[in-house]
Scaffold this motif. Sequence first.
Motif: not given
Ligand SMILES: Cc1cc2nc3c(=O)[nH]c(=O)nc-3n(C[C@H](O)[C@H](O)[C@H](O)COP(=O)(O)O)c2cc1C
Length: 226
Positions: A61-63, A66-68, A141-147, A174-176
């Motif tokens: 997880s990254r602090a 971030n998105w939204q 973990g999170p999704i980054w660029w769909g993965e 973020g929606g994927s």
């Molecule tokens: C580099 C990057 C790429 C991301 N790409 C996507 C994406 O392709 N689809 C999506 O749904 N969210 C995307 N997000 C949003 C993260 O998946 C979302 O904010 C997630 O909750 C972050 O988790 P974390 O705080 O544990 O790192 C992206 C965020 C980052 C920083």
Amino acid sequence: MMNKTTAILLSVLSLVLAGCDKADPVASGTDATTGASIPAEENKDSGGKAGDGKTLIVFFSRAGENWQVGTVERGNTAIMVDYMKEITGADVFEIVPESSYPVSYNETLTVATNEKNGKVRPKFKGKVENIEQYDNVFIGGPIWWGEPPMILHTFCEAYPALKDKTIIPFGTHGGSGVGSYKSMLQQYYPEAKYLESLGISGASVRDAGSKTQVQEWIKELGLEKK
Ligand SMILES: Cc1cc2nc3c(=O)[nH]c(=O)nc-3n(C[C@H](O)[C@H](O)[C@H](O)COP(=O)(O)O)c2cc1C
């Protein structure tokens, strides 16, 4: 005029929307790395309960910005893991990168793009002690660029011993959705047993409803603290 931030946000949003196709694991799916089709049957969550053995939660997880959610001190997935740890009482291993990611969201997008395009394996700190002792392993973990971020690949390559465990993918997005976690993990552990995954929107992970969702999911898995 569209500034750089807006342009990047729009590009992520389009990626999020594109990722929605990928996130429906039931009808058919796409292998996250190779683009190959995954037969519908293989791509289904097997459901069912976990075994009685020990449980480990592995996550990245990254602090930062971030998105939204603005700039957060604890990443979205880390918050989800806090709930999971409280409810299961499981051990936790956090995948902490040797070289931390930027606090800036835009800069992280660039770093993540370069890592994905270059199939980079970012190094992480520490190791899991005696991974053999665990029967059930949550990986998320999170999704980054769909993965899943590339550091998840580094982790899987370091722990081939997970091949015959019960694996439960999870994460925030973020929606994927988090369907691409299971397809990625299946590349490394095709013989593992997979239980139902849970993906939570990063923007709502701090809401009470998300904790309830985690509670219900863990109850279904049979992994509540005894
Ligand atoms: C580099 C990057 C790429 C991301 N790409 C996507 C994406 O392709 N689809 C999506 O749904 N969210 C995307 N997000 C949003 C993260 O998946 C979302 O904010 C997630 O909750 C972050 O988790 P974390 O705080 O544990 O790192 C992206 C965020 C980052 C920083």
